[in-house]
Motif scaffolding. Structure first.
Motif, short mmCIF file in Angstrom:
data_model
loop_
_atom_site.label_atom_id
_atom_site.label_comp_id
_atom_site.label_asym_id
_atom_site.label_seq_id
_atom_site.Cartn_x
_atom_site.Cartn_y
_atom_site.Cartn_z
N LEU A 238 0.83 -1.20 0.00
CA LEU A 238 0.00 0.00 0.00
C LEU A 238 0.87 1.26 0.00
O LEU A 238 0.58 2.23 -0.71
N GLN B 99 2.35 2.06 -3.45
CA GLN B 99 1.35 2.70 -4.33
C GLN B 99 1.16 4.17 -3.96
O GLN B 99 1.01 5.02 -4.84
N TRP B 100 1.17 4.45 -2.66
CA TRP B 100 0.96 5.83 -2.22
C TRP B 100 2.12 6.73 -2.68
O TRP B 100 1.89 7.80 -3.25
N PHE C 263 -7.24 8.23 -2.30
CA PHE C 263 -6.50 6.98 -2.18
C PHE C 263 -7.12 6.09 -1.10
O PHE C 263 -7.30 4.88 -1.29
N HIS D 26 -8.89 2.34 -1.76
CA HIS D 26 -8.30 1.14 -1.14
C HIS D 26 -8.96 0.86 0.20
O HIS D 26 -8.31 0.48 1.17
N ASP E 96 -10.80 -1.46 1.61
CA ASP E 96 -10.66 -2.74 2.31
C ASP E 96 -9.27 -2.89 2.91
O ASP E 96 -9.12 -3.28 4.08
N GLU E 97 -8.24 -2.59 2.11
CA GLU E 97 -6.87 -2.68 2.62
C GLU E 97 -6.65 -1.70 3.77
O GLU E 97 -5.99 -2.02 4.77
#
Length: 298
Positions: A173, A176-177, A263, A267, A269-270
């Motif tokens: 994660l 990606q950020w 963002f 995302h 669920d994560e």
């Protein structure tokens, strides 16, 4: 994380590097790059206070939030080193060689207040781990188990695996950020603000076409100052950088905050899983490795 990694080499050298900029300015009568007096400041310190939202450690959008990100990054590396050292003790061998750990800035999310006070790289000292029981080794891949080159290499691999296991909970994660954050440089408003940097740097005695050139200029001059001059010079260069970057951050920080909102929604669920599990996992790692989460503070 690309720009963070690219900056690590500079950050480890910047104490000597930054000194040269002030001396070069003094030699031509320009004085300090920002014209401010060299007022001593107290060293950076450590804090153990967690953010209200643990996701802030993983997904910083404001410069000050990266202090938590730096602390998390160092904590993971410490876990790996504790594991490697314990392995070396078990095998009665030397631990793997490693450079000292340091809190490294994230220049795509610059902490301008901290930089203006302490310079481009100076920060709090990373605390030493307390004595801890032998941590259980993290599992390694079959390739790592079969490509051994002696006990030191084995212990280095064991440490790397321990750090990777701890980082795996949040690294996908976070990657990606930071990729999304880096892309903001292509935003037209941000690009216009960045285009003004050369003039600002030049006005303060540091001819440089962009951030990278600013740091490269500092690196070229790193041998020009003596140890006694370093702290004041680091702060002077930090003030120059912070002054010139404030107009950029006035545009970029609001953009990052909007980006983070989007963002988190994309995302969900994560984010929900990590928000509930991150701190318990880190507390368990503190007990396992004899560490304590620590964060730099001005």
């Amino acid at each position: 994380m690309t720009r963070h990694a690219a900056r690590c080499r500079f950050a480890l050298r910047a104490a000597a590097t930054a000194a040269a900029l002030l001396l070069a300015a003094c030699s031509n009568g320009a004085g300090r790059p920002d014209g401010a007096p060299a007022t001593p400041v107290s060293p950076a310190r450590l804090t153990h206070t967690l953010p209200d939202d643990p996701l802030t450690m993983v997904l910083p959008a404001r410069g000050a939030e990266t202090r938590w990100t730096q602390g998390l990054d160092v904590f993971v590396q410490q876990a790996g080193r504790v594991t490697a050292a314990a392995c070396a003790r078990d095998r009665d061998t030397d631990p793997p060689a490693a450079v000292p750990l340091a809190y490294i800035r994230f220049f795509d999310v610059p902490d301008l207040a901290f930089i203006a006070r302490h310079g481009l790289s100076r920060s709090a000292e990373v605390p030493r781990p307390t004595a801890s029981p032998r941590p259980h080794p993290a599992p390694r891949s079959a390739a790592a188990r079969t490509a051994r080159s002696g006990p030191v290499r084995d212990c280095a691999d064991e440490g790397t695996a321990a750090a990777a296991a701890l980082r795996a909970a949040f690294a996908p994660l976070q990657r990606q950020w930071f990729t999304a954050v880096a892309a903001l440089r292509r935003d037209p408003a941000v690009a216009r603000a960045l285009a003004a940097l050369p003039g600002c740097f030049a006005d303060r005695g540091v001819p440089a076409r962009d951030e990278m050139a600013f740091m490269g200029r500092a690196e070229e001059r790193e041998s020009s100052a003596g140890p006694a001059e370093l702290p004041a010079v680091e702060r002077s260069v930090g003030r120059t950088y912070a002054t010139c970057m404030r107009p950029v951050e006035a545009v970029r920080e609001p953009a990052r905050l909007r980006l983070r909102d989007a963002f988190l929604a994309a995302h969900a669920d994560e984010v929900r899983d990590l928000r509930s599990s991150l701190v318990p996992n880190l507390r368990a790692a503190e007990r396992r490795y004899g560490l304590r989460l620590s964060f730099p503070a001005p």
